[in-house]
Scaffold this active site. Structure first.
Site, PDB file in Angstrom:
ATOM      1  CG  HIS A   1      -2.106  -1.023   1.047  1.00 25.43           C
ATOM      2  ND1 HIS A   1      -2.902  -1.353   2.244  1.00 25.43           N
ATOM      3  CD2 HIS A   1      -2.529  -1.684   0.111  1.00 25.43           C
ATOM      4  CE1 HIS A   1      -3.573  -2.708   1.629  1.00 25.43           C
ATOM      5  NE2 HIS A   1      -3.469  -2.410   0.231  1.00 25.43           N
TER       6      HIS A   1
ATOM      7  N   GLY B   1      -1.604  -8.969  12.855  1.00 29.16           N
ATOM      8  CA  GLY B   1      -2.280  -7.583  12.892  1.00 29.16           C
ATOM      9  C   GLY B   1      -2.942  -7.090  11.702  1.00 29.16           C
TER      10      GLY B   1
HETATM   11  P1  OAD Z   1      -7.070  -2.849  10.643  1.00 24.86           P
HETATM   12  O1  OAD Z   1      -7.291  -1.537  11.498  1.00 24.86           O
HETATM   13  O2  OAD Z   1      -8.344  -3.017   9.587  1.00 24.86           O
HETATM   14  O3  OAD Z   1      -6.945  -3.863  11.596  1.00 24.86           O
HETATM   15  C1  OAD Z   1      -5.761  -3.909  12.531  1.00 24.86           C
HETATM   16  C2  OAD Z   1      -5.942  -5.472  13.206  1.00 24.86           C
HETATM   17  O4  OAD Z   1      -4.781  -5.283  14.126  1.00 24.86           O
HETATM   18  C3  OAD Z   1      -7.204  -5.751  13.780  1.00 24.86           C
HETATM   19  O5  OAD Z   1      -7.714  -7.217  13.398  1.00 24.86           O
HETATM   20  C4  OAD Z   1      -6.764  -5.807  15.177  1.00 24.86           C
HETATM   21  O6  OAD Z   1      -7.248  -7.055  15.895  1.00 24.86           O
HETATM   22  C5  OAD Z   1      -5.313  -6.184  15.302  1.00 24.86           C
HETATM   23  N1  OAD Z   1      -4.523  -5.763  16.251  1.00 24.86           N
HETATM   24  C6  OAD Z   1      -4.510  -4.642  17.077  1.00 24.86           C
HETATM   25  N2  OAD Z   1      -3.643  -4.621  17.954  1.00 24.86           N
HETATM   26  C7  OAD Z   1      -2.632  -5.691  17.669  1.00 24.86           C
HETATM   27  C8  OAD Z   1      -1.668  -5.969  18.404  1.00 24.86           C
HETATM   28  N3  OAD Z   1      -0.839  -5.366  19.392  1.00 24.86           N
HETATM   29  N4  OAD Z   1      -1.043  -6.898  17.647  1.00 24.86           N
HETATM   30  C9  OAD Z   1      -1.487  -7.694  16.811  1.00 24.86           C
HETATM   31  N5  OAD Z   1      -2.833  -7.472  16.109  1.00 24.86           N
HETATM   32  C10 OAD Z   1      -3.361  -6.204  16.577  1.00 24.86           C
HETATM   33  O7  OAD Z   1      -5.709  -2.514   9.738  1.00 24.86           O
HETATM   34  P2  OAD Z   1      -5.245  -3.432   8.486  1.00 24.86           P
HETATM   35  O8  OAD Z   1      -5.901  -4.811   8.277  1.00 24.86           O
HETATM   36  O9  OAD Z   1      -3.843  -3.240   8.162  1.00 24.86           O
HETATM   37  O10 OAD Z   1      -5.156   0.744   3.548  1.00 24.86           O
HETATM   38  O11 OAD Z   1      -6.030  -2.417   7.459  1.00 24.86           O
HETATM   39  C11 OAD Z   1      -5.929  -2.953   5.880  1.00 24.86           C
HETATM   40  C12 OAD Z   1      -5.841  -1.563   5.045  1.00 24.86           C
HETATM   41  O12 OAD Z   1      -6.868  -0.677   5.343  1.00 24.86           O
HETATM   42  C13 OAD Z   1      -4.545  -0.776   5.371  1.00 24.86           C
HETATM   43  O13 OAD Z   1      -3.397  -0.906   4.847  1.00 24.86           O
HETATM   44  C14 OAD Z   1      -5.213   0.717   4.877  1.00 24.86           C
HETATM   45  C15 OAD Z   1      -6.547   0.627   5.531  1.00 24.86           C
HETATM   46  O14 OAD Z   1      -7.529   1.554   4.841  1.00 24.86           O
HETATM   47  C16 OAD Z   1      -4.625   1.587   2.914  1.00 24.86           C
HETATM   48  O15 OAD Z   1      -3.818   2.438   3.210  1.00 24.86           O
HETATM   49  C17 OAD Z   1      -4.884   1.446   1.431  1.00 24.86           C
END
Ligand code: OAD
Length: 250
Positions: A119, A190
């Protein structure tokens, strides 16, 4: 925290090639907010359609640029957490390729050398018209609106991230698919697993025979299909895994 699950440890021991597929939760304990966690997530607090789409950029580039400059400035003030460092150290035991959706550079600063950014990168900036790189320092905007710099061609300088409605960088995505097809184990750390095409990579890995293991304190859209699940935060789970592996690996 619970100890390292035996089946996960066995999968890591058995794997020659590991892909670590990460999302915002990977960097949460460094102090960077996730996107979808309740209350703290960026998309819980800000309107994605006004900040992270080409249409938002066309409508109000100064609003978008100030928001990204604030995030770029915040990034400069945080450090990789023990999870980032453990992934880099795991690379001393096995071939490890990191495939991240994160736009931060904490994997690289934590010592990982093989990092695919699906991304884009907050640190990079380029012209929205001629598309050439145009470095701009990260500064605290201290305001809701900040006019983006102008390129010599007249275009505006934008953040080097992928917005909703844009294509992923083709070369990076092709490398990610190649890694997924050729790994023995994919650690999914994560990510909520709802943004495609990135979220399809664990399925690619599984179809090519890899074990898929999720490390996340919460259930996600990827949990059900994962072979192994460890409900733990990244900054403690990954170092614990490394410690056991280092103490016992041949
Ligand atoms: P999300 O905010 O959708 O998900 C974050 C995940 O991290 C959740 O499943 C939480 O449970 C988990 N989490 C939180 N704290 C944690 C910890 N300490 N250790 C492990 N896991 C933890 O974020 P992404 O999946 O990265 O797109 O989102 C995907 C995309 O949506 C991003 O890359 C971005 C966003 O819009 C773009 O920038 C294009």
């Amino acid at each position: 925290m619970s100890s390292v699950p035996a089946d996960l440890l066995a999968a890591v021991r058995a794997a020659e090639r590991i892909v670590v597929f990460t999302g915002a939760g990977m960097s949460a304990e460094s102090g960077l907010p996730t996107f979808r966690d309740e209350e703290t997530g960026l998309w819980s607090r800000y309107d994605v359609s006004r900040l992270a789409t080409p249409e938002a950029w066309d409508a109000d580039p100064a609003l978008v640029w100030a928001w990204y400059q604030r995030r770029r400035f915040q990034l400069a003030a945080v450090e990789p957490n023990p999870g980032h460092r453990a992934i880099a150290a795991l690379g001393r035991h096995r071939r490890v390729d990191v495939v991240t959706q994160n736009v931060d550079d904490l994997h690289e600063r934590g010592g990982s050398e093989r990092v695919v950014h699906l991304h884009g990168r907050l640190a990079e900036t380029f012209c929205d018209t001629c598309r050439l790189p145009y470095p701009v320092p990260a500064v605290d905007p201290q305001t809701e609106h900040l006019e983006p710099e102008r390129c010599v061609c007249g275009g505006r300088i934008r953040p080097g991230v992928v917005w909703f409605g844009e294509h992923l960088p083709a070369d990076e995505f092709a490398r990610a698919v190649d890694h997924a097809e050729n790994c023995d184990l994919m650690l999914v750390v994560g990510t909520s697993g709802i943004v495609y095409p990135a979220a399809g990579l664990p399925q690619v890995a599984r179809e090519h025979g890899a074990t898929v293991a999720e490390i996340n304190p919460n259930r996600t859209d990827l949990s059900e299909a994962a072979d192994l699940v460890w409900r733990a935060p990244a900054s403690t789970a990954l170092p614990a895994l490394l410690e056991v592996l280092s103490g016992t690996a041949s």
